[in-house]
Design a protein around this motif. Structure first.
Motif, PDB file in Angstrom:
ATOM      1  N   THR A  16      -0.104   5.697  -0.317  1.00  0.00           N
ATOM      2  CA  THR A  16       1.242   5.390   0.150  1.00  0.00           C
ATOM      3  C   THR A  16       2.169   6.586  -0.029  1.00  0.00           C
ATOM      4  O   THR A  16       2.986   6.881   0.842  1.00  0.00           O
ATOM      5  CB  THR A  16       1.801   4.160  -0.585  1.00  0.00           C
ATOM      6  OG1 THR A  16       0.951   3.045  -0.296  1.00  0.00           O
ATOM      7  CG2 THR A  16       3.216   3.845  -0.158  1.00  0.00           C
ATOM      8  N   PHE A  20       4.077   8.315   2.968  1.00  0.00           N
ATOM      9  CA  PHE A  20       5.541   8.369   2.903  1.00  0.00           C
ATOM     10  C   PHE A  20       6.035   9.796   3.148  1.00  0.00           C
ATOM     11  O   PHE A  20       6.977  10.016   3.917  1.00  0.00           O
ATOM     12  CB  PHE A  20       6.027   7.865   1.544  1.00  0.00           C
ATOM     13  CG  PHE A  20       7.528   7.804   1.438  1.00  0.00           C
ATOM     14  CD1 PHE A  20       8.217   6.667   1.809  1.00  0.00           C
ATOM     15  CD2 PHE A  20       8.251   8.897   0.975  1.00  0.00           C
ATOM     16  CE1 PHE A  20       9.596   6.606   1.725  1.00  0.00           C
ATOM     17  CE2 PHE A  20       9.635   8.845   0.889  1.00  0.00           C
ATOM     18  CZ  PHE A  20      10.310   7.699   1.264  1.00  0.00           C
ATOM     19  N   SER A  67       8.141   2.984  -2.999  1.00  0.00           N
ATOM     20  CA  SER A  67       7.034   2.573  -2.132  1.00  0.00           C
ATOM     21  C   SER A  67       5.688   2.777  -2.821  1.00  0.00           C
ATOM     22  O   SER A  67       4.781   1.944  -2.681  1.00  0.00           O
ATOM     23  CB  SER A  67       7.081   3.316  -0.796  1.00  0.00           C
ATOM     24  OG  SER A  67       6.894   4.698  -0.970  1.00  0.00           O
TER      25      SER A  67
END
Length: 88
Positions: A16, A20, A67
């Protein structure tokens, strides 16, 4: 096959984070294209009211951390439930 919860959670969080960062770079380089892509991902929901981007260093760091932590939790829960269902 049993999942190692920590390894799965770490992999989800790291993946992630990489996605990102790539997304942030693409938004900075190609804002119009990314806006169009995002609108298509949300089934054509009208996003034109959201025309401003907040690409500050603080929003980048906060987004990356939040996140990645969220993905880590999801990865850990995924491995937990996967292992639980494999036992049955």
């Amino acid at each position: 096959m049993k999942h190692n919860r920590m390894a799965t959670a770490n992999a989800a969080g790291a993946t992630t984070g990489v996605v990102f960062i790539a997304c942030r770079l693409l938004v900075g380089l190609f804002p119009d294209f990314m806006f169009t892509a995002a609108q298509s991902w949300f089934h054509g929901v009208e996003l034109t009211r959201l025309t401003a981007f907040n690409l500050t260093p603080a929003s980048f760091v906060w987004g990356l951390i939040s996140s990645s932590v969220f993905a880590w939790i999801v990865g850990y829960l995924f491995a937990y439930f996967y292992n639980m269902f494999v036992k049955k």
